[in-house]
Design an enzyme around this catalytic site. Structure first.
Site, mmCIF file in Angstrom:
data_model
loop_
_atom_site.group_PDB
_atom_site.id
_atom_site.type_symbol
_atom_site.label_atom_id
_atom_site.label_comp_id
_atom_site.label_asym_id
_atom_site.label_seq_id
_atom_site.Cartn_x
_atom_site.Cartn_y
_atom_site.Cartn_z
ATOM 1 N N GLU A 62 2.528 -1.248 2.012
ATOM 2 C CA GLU A 62 1.244 -1.117 1.600
ATOM 3 C C GLU A 62 0.512 -1.728 3.268
ATOM 4 O O GLU A 62 -0.676 -1.144 3.438
ATOM 5 C CB GLU A 62 0.711 -1.958 0.588
ATOM 6 N N TYR A 77 -7.287 -5.021 -1.211
ATOM 7 C CA TYR A 77 -6.532 -3.724 -1.346
ATOM 8 C C TYR A 77 -5.152 -3.945 -1.476
ATOM 9 O O TYR A 77 -4.375 -3.347 -2.583
ATOM 10 C CB TYR A 77 -6.631 -2.842 -0.138
ATOM 11 N N ASP A 109 -8.797 2.723 -1.543
ATOM 12 C CA ASP A 109 -8.924 2.835 0.140
ATOM 13 C C ASP A 109 -9.680 4.088 0.143
ATOM 14 O O ASP A 109 -10.353 4.800 -0.564
ATOM 15 C CB ASP A 109 -7.323 3.069 0.262
#
Length: 361
Positions: A36, A119, A137
């Site tokens: 990520e 996030y 996102d």
């Protein structure tokens, strides 16, 4: 509102058509965290080989916490935004030293990890810990913008509306798969250009499709104004031994990375006593919101002694290391350094350049 039937269709599509990415093969908090962070502002084509190399050489959070800066920079080379790599290491050190190697077990706990924002925390918590928290996102913003026919999405109010919407529709039983399905949909079908509405599992739920306004939902994100910058790469070269000087940069562009000294045009006068030779070629590079034109200044020395105080003026570490040309590529940690080195290689094999350097001595 995305109805239960639409969610089932989305998850069925994801189960059937999702890309077989390596970090999706099994639930692994460490792998999810690494991928990520790597994937932010980087293309998947770049991430895939770098991810494989990274987890092979640093397979555990302990390995990441204890790796040296040189190894970290080498493994991150080509991904850009090197602060992400340094924050990953800080996060690993926090987990190992403060949490006894135990990964956080909730979204809120992940937010306490250095360098871990909303996030990343949401992705890990939903995918690995089955926590019902939406992950937002650019792909997800585009999908929701089209589902709801929204155009005002890039400001705080727009983001809050998308956050509220996803919080309402995310399913309790498969929150991680829902988040990944929304991101996958945006990446492969609900694309910026030429979206594949004909095969979209959410076509019947999409207001933008119904009102024929797909192309303007969302509008293009306002771009940050790029600053044009001329940057000089200083290559200290000891010709007799064919060695070049590199060090850790302490400030300015690419701080905390290992490579050639860098300077701006107004600082070049500090080098006059060394009579640097500016090579005729140039290269281009981008760092954050700077559009860089790079030029090479070669400084040939008769010995391996460099004035350290001069190095400090140029935002260098106190210690510069001389590397054999053949071994240098493996030590350069940024794409900018590799571009500069290639340009140097092209010209130093030219007899005319060597003659000019000799005249400067």
């Amino acid at each position: 509102m995305l109805k239960a039937r639409g969610i089932r269709q989305l998850l069925t599509w994801y189960d059937r058509d999702r890309r077989p990415l390596p970090w999706r093969q099994q639930v692994n908090i460490y792998h999810t965290w690494i991928c990520e962070v790597m994937s932010q502002q980087t293309t998947l084509a770049v991430v895939l080989p770098k991810f494989a190399q990274f987890v092979q050489q640093l397979p555990t959070v302990d390995d990441l916490a204890n790796c040296d800066e040189e190894t970290l920079h080498r493994l991150w080379a080509g991904l850009g935004y090197y602060a992400r790599a340094r924050n990953l290491k800080k996060g690993a050190e926090f987990i190992v030293n403060r949490l006894n190697g135990r990964f956080p077990q909730s979204y809120r706990e992940w937010l306490q990890i250095p360098g871990c924002g909303d996030y990343t925390a949401a992705a890990i918590a939903s995918i690995c810990l089955n926590e019902k928290v939406p992950c937002i996102d650019g792909n997800v913003i585009r999908v929701v913008s089209r589902l709801l026919a929204l155009q005002d999405v890039w400001n705080t109010a727009g983001r809050s509306r998308i956050q509220d919407y996803l919080t309402q529709v995310i399913p309790s039983d498969r929150p991680g798969d829902f988040n990944q399905a929304m991101m996958e949909l945006g990446a492969t079908i609900c694309r910026k250009t030429k979206p594949r509405c004909d095969i979209c599992p959410l076509q019947m739920q999409c207001l933008a499709y119904a009102h024929n306004c797909i192309e303007i939902c969302p509008p293009k994100k306002p771009r940050r104004v790029l600053v044009d910058t001329e940057l000089f790469v200083l290559i200290f070269w000891h010709r007799q031994t064919d060695t070049l000087a590199i060090g850790e940069r302490t400030d300015g562009f690419l701080a905390k990375t290992i490579g050639f000294p860098l300077t701006l045009a107004h600082q070049l006068s500090k080098l006059d006593r060394w009579q640097p030779l500016q090579l005729p070629g140039k290269f281009t590079h981008a760092i954050a919101h700077h559009r860089i034109t790079g030029r090479i200044c070669v400084i040939q020395l008769n010995s391996n002694d460099i004035d350290i105080s001069m190095g400090q003026h140029l935002a260098l570490s106190k210690t510069l290391h001389w590397m054999n040309r053949l071994d240098l590529s493996a030590k350069l940690s940024t794409a900018l350094d590799r571009k500069a080195f290639q340009l140097f290689q092209n010209y130093t094999y030219s007899d005319s350049i060597c003659e000019q350097l000799a005249l400067n001595l």
